[in-house]
Each structure stands twice: as structure tokens, then as C-alpha cells.
Design a protein around this motif. Sequence first.
Motif, short mmCIF file in Angstrom:
data_model
loop_
_atom_site.label_atom_id
_atom_site.label_comp_id
_atom_site.label_asym_id
_atom_site.label_seq_id
_atom_site.Cartn_x
_atom_site.Cartn_y
_atom_site.Cartn_z
N LEU A 1 0.24 14.95 -3.56
CA LEU A 1 1.15 14.00 -2.95
C LEU A 1 0.53 13.32 -1.74
CD1 LEU A 1 4.04 12.85 -3.13
CD2 LEU A 1 4.75 14.66 -1.55
N PHE A 2 0.56 11.99 -1.74
CA PHE A 2 0.05 11.14 -0.67
C PHE A 2 -1.45 11.32 -0.43
CE2 PHE A 2 4.57 11.81 0.98
CZ PHE A 2 5.06 10.76 0.22
N SER A 3 -2.17 11.73 -1.47
CA SER A 3 -3.63 11.81 -1.36
C SER A 3 -4.20 10.40 -1.34
CB SER A 3 -4.21 12.60 -2.55
OG SER A 3 -3.81 12.02 -3.78
N GLY A 4 -5.48 10.28 -0.93
CA GLY A 4 -6.11 8.97 -0.81
C GLY A 4 -5.63 8.22 0.41
N LEU A 5 -5.16 8.95 1.42
CA LEU A 5 -4.50 8.35 2.57
C LEU A 5 -5.41 7.45 3.40
CD1 LEU A 5 -1.73 8.36 4.04
CD2 LEU A 5 -2.59 10.24 5.44
N LEU A 6 -6.66 7.89 3.62
CA LEU A 6 -7.56 7.17 4.52
C LEU A 6 -7.81 5.73 4.05
CD1 LEU A 6 -9.40 7.05 6.97
CD2 LEU A 6 -11.24 8.03 5.56
N LEU A 7 -8.20 5.56 2.79
CA LEU A 7 -8.48 4.22 2.28
C LEU A 7 -7.22 3.36 2.30
CD1 LEU A 7 -10.42 2.18 1.11
CD2 LEU A 7 -10.01 3.16 -1.17
N VAL B 1 0.84 -1.20 0.00
CA VAL B 1 0.00 0.00 0.00
C VAL B 1 0.88 1.25 0.00
CG1 VAL B 1 -1.85 1.23 1.19
CG2 VAL B 1 -1.76 -1.27 1.25
N GLY B 2 1.94 1.23 0.80
CA GLY B 2 2.91 2.33 0.82
C GLY B 2 2.26 3.68 0.94
N PHE B 3 1.44 3.89 1.98
CA PHE B 3 0.59 5.09 2.00
C PHE B 3 1.37 6.40 2.04
CE2 PHE B 3 0.53 2.97 6.19
CZ PHE B 3 1.14 3.94 7.00
N ILE B 4 2.64 6.39 2.47
CA ILE B 4 3.47 7.59 2.32
C ILE B 4 4.86 7.21 1.83
CG2 ILE B 4 2.29 9.18 3.90
CD1 ILE B 4 4.17 8.36 6.10
N ASN B 5 4.90 6.28 0.89
CA ASN B 5 6.17 5.83 0.31
C ASN B 5 6.55 6.75 -0.85
OD1 ASN B 5 8.24 4.49 -1.10
ND2 ASN B 5 7.52 2.50 -0.43
N PRO B 6 7.61 7.54 -0.71
CA PRO B 6 7.96 8.50 -1.76
C PRO B 6 8.48 7.85 -3.04
CG PRO B 6 9.66 8.47 -0.07
CD PRO B 6 8.54 7.60 0.44
N TYR B 7 8.98 6.59 -2.93
CA TYR B 7 9.62 5.95 -4.08
C TYR B 7 8.62 5.29 -5.02
CZ TYR B 7 13.35 6.51 -0.67
OH TYR B 7 14.20 7.03 0.27
N THR B 8 7.45 4.95 -4.54
CA THR B 8 6.44 4.33 -5.40
C THR B 8 5.21 5.24 -5.49
OG1 THR B 8 5.63 3.08 -3.48
CG2 THR B 8 7.17 1.97 -4.96
N LEU B 9 4.52 5.43 -4.38
CA LEU B 9 3.32 6.27 -4.39
C LEU B 9 3.65 7.70 -4.79
CD1 LEU B 9 0.29 6.55 -3.80
CD2 LEU B 9 0.87 7.06 -1.43
N GLY B 10 4.72 8.25 -4.22
CA GLY B 10 5.09 9.64 -4.52
C GLY B 10 5.35 9.85 -6.00
N ILE B 11 6.14 8.98 -6.62
CA ILE B 11 6.46 9.11 -8.04
C ILE B 11 5.22 8.89 -8.89
CG2 ILE B 11 7.74 8.05 -9.94
CD1 ILE B 11 10.01 7.52 -7.98
N ALA B 12 4.42 7.85 -8.56
CA ALA B 12 3.23 7.54 -9.35
C ALA B 12 2.22 8.68 -9.30
CB ALA B 12 2.59 6.25 -8.83
N GLN B 13 2.01 9.25 -8.12
CA GLN B 13 1.05 10.36 -8.01
C GLN B 13 1.56 11.62 -8.69
OE1 GLN B 13 0.14 10.52 -3.74
NE2 GLN B 13 -1.77 9.44 -4.12
N ASP B 14 2.86 11.82 -8.69
CA ASP B 14 3.42 12.97 -9.39
C ASP B 14 3.16 12.85 -10.89
OD1 ASP B 14 5.24 15.36 -9.62
OD2 ASP B 14 6.45 13.92 -10.74
#
Length: 464
Positions: free
Chosen positions: A196-202, A177-190
Amino acid sequence: MNEPAHRPKKRWEMPDTYVILFGVLLFAFLLTYLLPSGSFERETVDGVERVVPGTFSFTEAGNVGLMDFFYAIQMGMVESADIIFMVLFTGGAFEIIERSGALRGGIHRAVSLTQGKEFWMIASICTIFALGGAVGAVANAVIAFVVIGIIIARTLKLDPIVAVAITFGANFAGFNVGFINPYTLGIAQDIADLPLFSGLLLRIIVFVLILSVTIFYIWRYTKRILKDPSKSLMNVYEEEETEGLEAPFTRRHKAMLCFIGAGLIFFVYGSIQLGWTINHMAAFFVFLGLSCGVIAGMHYNTIALTFLQGIQKLAYGALVVGLARAIIVMLEEGTVLDTIVYGLAVPLETMPPVLAALGMFGANGVLNFLVNSGSGQAMIAMPMLVPLADMVGVTRQVAVQAFQFGDGLTNIIFPTSGILMASLAVAGVPWTTWARWVFPLFCIWTGIAVVTLTIGVLIGWGPF
């Protein structure tokens, strides 16, 4: 006339990990002849190379010959040299620490304080490593911590599978899930132009669910071994392997553990804040091993020989990483890697939203077999998933999570994962044995991913 004696039939044995990977490499070699060559155009944005959507074109076939098949093995070793040497140097360092008795004594003291409460110990360790994976603090670095899992498993008289499960397995339960993982979620959301790191609750809800399932799956196996060691898929650690666990816990041991603890904290800090590469991590373990040898009062010749003995123990597993990398080298040399990526994306264009989201998940899982790097896969997949998601009516947040699930879940089972193979090498667990143990958990994780993505599509999961 005497009849010739019948030769006893040999019982079928599961192929060795090297045999399996060699077979996959041979299949990749055949694909270079069966699939047309093709490539996407790429652009560099902020120093990062990305695929340009809609630019795929077929190219002239790559000239791959028989010698290239064996050349790929050599290049796989060369391109994976950083991970290979990190594994070897980690083995050398922890062999010195092991011989000193400090780590065994400290963990034995912790285990004795929690005697009768093994579940909470397992749950606590799993939670720590899962959080490390979720925030991106421990990814490649988890290889180093598998050794701690081994000491815990030895102390509890469990088996090496548990050692890998409570460290590597738990780490990727969080990485999924990597809810605040900059290397996967951060790059993908960018790339997807999402906050950045939106969709945190789910994501946190799904993280808690996956972690809970993982803890109880590991505990169910652990409890079975504690009751009956014959239920283990591998041999549990024998008495002679646990000797010294009850050795005196001296001041020198305490000083060494303080040094190791401070060193590992700095190790995590360096990997996150200082941008350490695998090479920096490997160098750190040379420093850690030699320093611990000095603190332990070892003779300099003993330090050298012990370090080399630790390297020798992990040579089998370390070279597996290079053979796995050779598969990707072969597909790149035959210029069919982009063709496979393009072939995975095209069928999704005509699917309804829910099936398209699940198709993205499956396609990214296949892609992770070929590109086993979270950030690298994001650079290849997300530029194509974003316009595709817009076209089929899937929100970009769902597309990002489909990428994360496809990348994260398969890391615990695909033999092309360098981190998996390195972790198994440290613990001495054959990939075939691990795959047999972890497959049911992988199926459960996959079910959670399917439900999450379906809900995401139905609720129009956006940047909240």
C-alpha cells in the motif's frame, strides 16, 4: 426591378455545452449499432465487484431503439441525481452566505493583508487544494470550495476561470498522482498485489513538478488579467459584482465564518472518515445554508427565498451532469461498454514495454470518458492491466501509475466528468471556454505523464 437584399451571414458560434453533449450522446447511440455487444464476467471480492480477466465474450445485441435514446437522458438525470442536488443545494447554501456578507468580508480582509503578494496567495491556495487531491481528502467535495475561489477572484477583480483553476484545477493536479489517495492508488495497488502506497518517492517528485507547472500556468494567466482585463477569456468581475467586498467585518460575520470553517472541516472529515456519500454531502449543505441564515439574522421567508434563488442560478449547470451521464447509460443499454474496454486492451498485448505502458495510459484516458469514477475505473481496468503488464514486461507499479494518469489528467477536460461540469456550473464557466483555457495545461501534464511512465519502464520501477 430591385434585387433582393442579401441576408447577412450569421457568424459561426461555438456550440453550447448541451449541444456538444447531445452530439456525443447521438454518437454513443450509433455505436450501439456499429459495435458488437459483449461483456466480461464479474466477481465480488470483499464486497467490491471486479472484472475477471480473460472472460470477455460476445453476446446478443442489445435492443436499443429511438425511444431508448431519450430514455437515456432521463436515466442519466436519475442516476446523477445525487450530484445534481449536491450542486443545487451548494448553490442555495452559498447564496445565503453570500447575502450575509461574511465570506466576502473575510476574504477581502485576507486579500488586503496580502496586497502586492498575489502570486503567493494563488500559490498557497493551489498547494492546499493539490494536497487535498493527492491524499484523497478533497475530490467530489471540491465542488463546494469553488465558491470560495469565486469570492477570491471577485476580490482580485479576476474572472471565473481563475476561480475554478485555483480550486478544482489545483485539486486534480494533486489527484493525478494521488501518492496516498486510498480511493484510486490504494484500490489499484491492492488489486495489483503491491504494498500500500509503495512507490512514494517518485510520485512525490512528479506531484511537485505537476503542481509547480500548474501554479505558474495559472499565475501567468492571472498576471495578464491584472495588467489588462481585456486579455481575459471571459469578462472579469465588474464593479457592481464586487460591491460589498469592503463592507464592515462585524462580530456576527466572524461568528459565521468560524461556524462555516468548523463545518467545512467536519465536511472533509465526514467524507474521509465517516464514509459520506454525495447524498450526505448534499444534506450537509442544506444544514449549512439554513444555519447560516439563522446566524445572519435573516427572516425565515428570506432564508427560503434566498436558498431557492441560489438553486435557480445553478440549474443550467447542474443538469449538464445528468446529460453527461446519459452517454454512459446509452453504452450500457446497448451492451457495448465492455466491448470498447476489450478493444482498448487487445492491441497492447503485442507492443514493446514502453509503448505498452503509454498505451495503458491512453486506454485508461479513453476509459475515463466512459467510466468517470476513479475507484470504479480501477475495478474495471486493473484486473486486466495486471496480467497484461506481466505479459509485456511492464512492472505493476508502472501499470498502476498508467491507470492513475489516465484517470486523473482527463478529469480536467472531459465533459463526461460530473465533478468538472458541476464545478463549472457553480462558477458559471461554459465548458467550451474552460476547454480552450485548460487544453495547453492538459498537454503539459500529458507530457510529464509520458516522461514519467517511460522512466518507470526503463528503471524497472517496482514497489519502492
